[in-house]
Design a protein around this motif. Structure first.
Motif, mmCIF file in Angstrom:
data_model
loop_
_atom_site.group_PDB
_atom_site.id
_atom_site.type_symbol
_atom_site.label_atom_id
_atom_site.label_comp_id
_atom_site.label_asym_id
_atom_site.label_seq_id
_atom_site.Cartn_x
_atom_site.Cartn_y
_atom_site.Cartn_z
ATOM 1 N N MET A 1 32.561 22.576 24.406
ATOM 2 C CA MET A 1 31.715 22.404 25.675
ATOM 3 C C MET A 1 31.726 23.906 26.189
ATOM 4 O O MET A 1 32.663 24.784 25.953
ATOM 5 C CB MET A 1 32.818 21.606 26.396
ATOM 6 N N SER A 2 30.596 24.158 26.922
ATOM 7 C CA SER A 2 30.384 25.603 27.438
ATOM 8 C C SER A 2 30.380 25.459 28.992
ATOM 9 O O SER A 2 29.691 24.450 29.434
ATOM 10 C CB SER A 2 28.975 26.068 26.856
ATOM 11 N N ASP A 3 31.214 26.267 29.916
ATOM 12 C CA ASP A 3 31.130 26.328 31.129
ATOM 13 C C ASP A 3 30.405 27.602 31.676
ATOM 14 O O ASP A 3 31.004 28.734 31.446
ATOM 15 C CB ASP A 3 32.703 26.312 31.709
ATOM 16 N N GLU A 4 29.195 27.490 32.012
ATOM 17 C CA GLU A 4 28.515 28.659 32.517
ATOM 18 C C GLU A 4 28.669 29.184 33.956
ATOM 19 O O GLU A 4 28.081 30.158 34.472
ATOM 20 C CB GLU A 4 26.980 28.365 32.293
ATOM 21 N N HIS A 5 29.531 28.337 34.690
ATOM 22 C CA HIS A 5 29.979 28.801 36.026
ATOM 23 C C HIS A 5 30.529 30.107 36.119
ATOM 24 O O HIS A 5 31.025 30.623 35.075
ATOM 25 C CB HIS A 5 30.846 27.818 36.827
ATOM 26 N N ALA A 6 30.542 30.935 37.295
ATOM 27 C CA ALA A 6 31.023 32.412 37.170
ATOM 28 C C ALA A 6 32.427 32.499 37.375
ATOM 29 O O ALA A 6 33.091 31.682 37.880
ATOM 30 C CB ALA A 6 30.318 33.195 38.367
ATOM 31 N N ILE A 7 33.015 33.383 37.183
ATOM 32 C CA ILE A 7 34.487 33.919 37.466
ATOM 33 C C ILE A 7 34.284 34.827 38.660
ATOM 34 O O ILE A 7 33.647 35.839 38.933
ATOM 35 C CB ILE A 7 35.061 34.747 36.280
ATOM 36 N N GLY A 8 35.049 34.480 39.580
ATOM 37 C CA GLY A 8 35.238 35.115 40.807
ATOM 38 C C GLY A 8 36.080 36.324 40.587
ATOM 39 O O GLY A 8 37.446 36.246 40.372
ATOM 40 N N PHE A 9 35.908 37.314 41.419
ATOM 41 C CA PHE A 9 36.718 38.693 41.545
ATOM 42 C C PHE A 9 36.969 38.985 42.952
ATOM 43 O O PHE A 9 35.759 39.258 43.640
ATOM 44 C CB PHE A 9 36.442 39.699 40.510
ATOM 45 N N MET A 10 38.081 39.508 43.497
ATOM 46 C CA MET A 10 38.160 39.865 44.782
ATOM 47 C C MET A 10 38.967 40.965 44.888
ATOM 48 O O MET A 10 40.170 41.148 44.146
ATOM 49 C CB MET A 10 38.691 38.695 45.800
ATOM 50 N N ASP A 11 38.890 41.853 45.808
ATOM 51 C CA ASP A 11 39.587 43.150 45.969
ATOM 52 C C ASP A 11 39.559 43.709 47.448
ATOM 53 O O ASP A 11 38.524 43.341 48.260
ATOM 54 C CB ASP A 11 39.067 44.064 45.191
ATOM 55 N N SER A 12 40.406 44.377 47.956
ATOM 56 C CA SER A 12 40.114 45.046 49.286
ATOM 57 C C SER A 12 38.975 46.065 49.373
ATOM 58 O O SER A 12 38.700 46.325 50.358
ATOM 59 C CB SER A 12 41.507 45.882 49.499
ATOM 60 N N GLY A 13 38.474 46.515 48.181
ATOM 61 C CA GLY A 13 37.256 47.449 48.149
ATOM 62 C C GLY A 13 36.710 47.453 46.827
ATOM 63 O O GLY A 13 36.628 46.602 46.137
ATOM 64 N N GLN B 1 35.597 45.756 52.073
ATOM 65 C CA GLN B 1 35.843 47.433 52.528
ATOM 66 C C GLN B 1 35.891 47.734 53.930
ATOM 67 O O GLN B 1 36.486 48.459 54.377
ATOM 68 C CB GLN B 1 34.578 47.945 52.126
ATOM 69 N N ALA B 2 35.486 46.430 54.676
ATOM 70 C CA ALA B 2 35.768 46.743 56.190
ATOM 71 C C ALA B 2 36.996 46.818 56.783
ATOM 72 O O ALA B 2 37.145 47.154 57.962
ATOM 73 C CB ALA B 2 34.756 45.568 56.777
ATOM 74 N N ARG B 3 37.869 46.208 55.943
ATOM 75 C CA ARG B 3 39.223 46.069 56.393
ATOM 76 C C ARG B 3 40.211 46.653 55.700
ATOM 77 O O ARG B 3 41.486 46.624 55.798
ATOM 78 C CB ARG B 3 39.488 44.493 56.422
ATOM 79 N N LEU B 4 39.862 47.473 54.496
ATOM 80 C CA LEU B 4 40.688 48.234 53.765
ATOM 81 C C LEU B 4 41.154 49.069 54.541
ATOM 82 O O LEU B 4 40.691 49.940 55.395
ATOM 83 C CB LEU B 4 40.240 48.460 52.365
ATOM 84 N N PRO B 5 42.206 50.206 54.121
ATOM 85 C CA PRO B 5 43.157 49.722 52.957
ATOM 86 C C PRO B 5 44.361 48.400 53.345
ATOM 87 O O PRO B 5 44.438 48.412 54.440
ATOM 88 C CB PRO B 5 43.954 50.934 52.752
ATOM 89 N N TYR B 6 44.590 47.730 52.435
ATOM 90 C CA TYR B 6 45.306 46.497 52.650
ATOM 91 C C TYR B 6 46.782 46.943 52.631
ATOM 92 O O TYR B 6 47.683 46.128 53.026
ATOM 93 C CB TYR B 6 45.076 45.433 51.255
ATOM 94 N N GLY B 7 47.168 48.167 51.836
ATOM 95 C CA GLY B 7 48.409 48.407 51.548
ATOM 96 C C GLY B 7 49.500 48.268 52.829
ATOM 97 O O GLY B 7 50.471 48.009 52.805
#
Length: 273
Positions: free
Chosen positions: A1-13, A38-44
């Motif tokens: 079975m093949s799942d073609e949906h995307a992998i989501g990636f998230m970061d502060s910038g 990016q509008a709210r970085l840095p997260y640190g």
């Protein structure tokens, strides 16, 4: 079975692009949806609860796009939000801290491991906990390097200023007899040559983001949700809450994609209060 949906990636910038770069290399059939706040970085420097709130806003945005897996391509957000996201989302959620910790233990010969990261990640003790849970005999030397994220985000990571800031930030680490150093912020690999130059050739640098893609690949196989069709059905998509042009300039350089395009979006409040 093949799942073609995307992998989501998230970061502060833009730092999460160091993780995406590995995904594009190791998993070329998988579609990437990336968002950088990016509008709210840095997260640190932010409180953990606020980082968790921002992480949920990014996760909700990606979930509406029917992703099959979420990668928190940010160490600060992994430390603050991974357990909550994992408990409440019905897809696999992968953070960057445990893969980096495992790789560091594997690479180290003298069991003295340095970790450079944001204030938030260091304050959380997430790396120390992850490393010492696996090997209580290890010594972890954590160091907050708050100036690294702004250097990368302002596209100054090739500059003489960057060279000076990295040397100044890491000078105390050189006395600690570490043989392995975890790049515990996904922005750090963009400064990798400068970091290696300061700590010297005998210190192995661990890129937590790159190690994370090994985990992603294993989970795709284990859950049988990899895209096994011969091509990507969906094109990659990149979003930023900041200025798209600034994001694109760094992405073109780092990913080697001259036609790279990012879309600006708004997520919640963009104030820094």
């Amino acid at each position: 079975m093949s799942d073609e949906h995307a992998i989501g990636f998230m970061d502060s910038g833009v730092g999460g692009l160091t993780v995406v770069k590995q995904a594009l290399k190791q998993l070329p059939r998988e579609t990437v949806y990336f968002i950088g706040d990016q509008a709210r970085l840095p997260y640190g420097p932010r409180p953990g609860a606020q980082v968790c709130e921002f992480s949920w806003q990014m996760a909700d945005f990606l979930m509406k796009k029917h992703i099959k897996m979420l990668v928190i391509a940010c160490n600060t957000a992994t430390a603050a939000a991974l357990p909550d996201l994992r408990a409440r989302l019905n897809i696999p959620v992968i953070g960057v801290i445990k893969p980096g910790s495992r790789a560091a233990l594997k690479a180290s010969r003298n069991n003295r491991i340095g970790v450079i990261a944001t204030d938030g990640t260091i304050r959380s003790n997430a790396y120390s906990d992850a490393i010492l849970t696996k090997d209580p005999t290890a010594t972890v030397v954590p160091l907050a390097c708050p100036k690294f994220v702004p250097l990368v985000e302002s596209n100054e990571y090739h500059s003489t200023v960057a060279k000076r800031v990295v040397a100044e930030s890491l000078k105390d680490l050189k006395k600690q007899d570490i043989d392995t150093l975890v790049l515990g912020c996904t922005h750090n690999p963009l400064l990798r040559p400068l970091i290696q130059n300061v700590v010297g050739p005998n210190v192995t640098l661990i890129d937590s983001g790159a190690e994370t893609i090994n985990d992603v690949s294993s989970v795709l196989d284990y859950l049988d949700i990899a895209n096994t069709s011969s091509t990507k059905r969906y094109p990659d998509e990149y979003y930023t809450t900041g200025a798209a042009a600034q994001f694109e300039a760094i992405a073109k350089d780092w990913l080697g994609q001259p036609d790279f395009h990012a879309t600006h979006i708004d997520l919640g409040s963009e104030t820094n209060d």
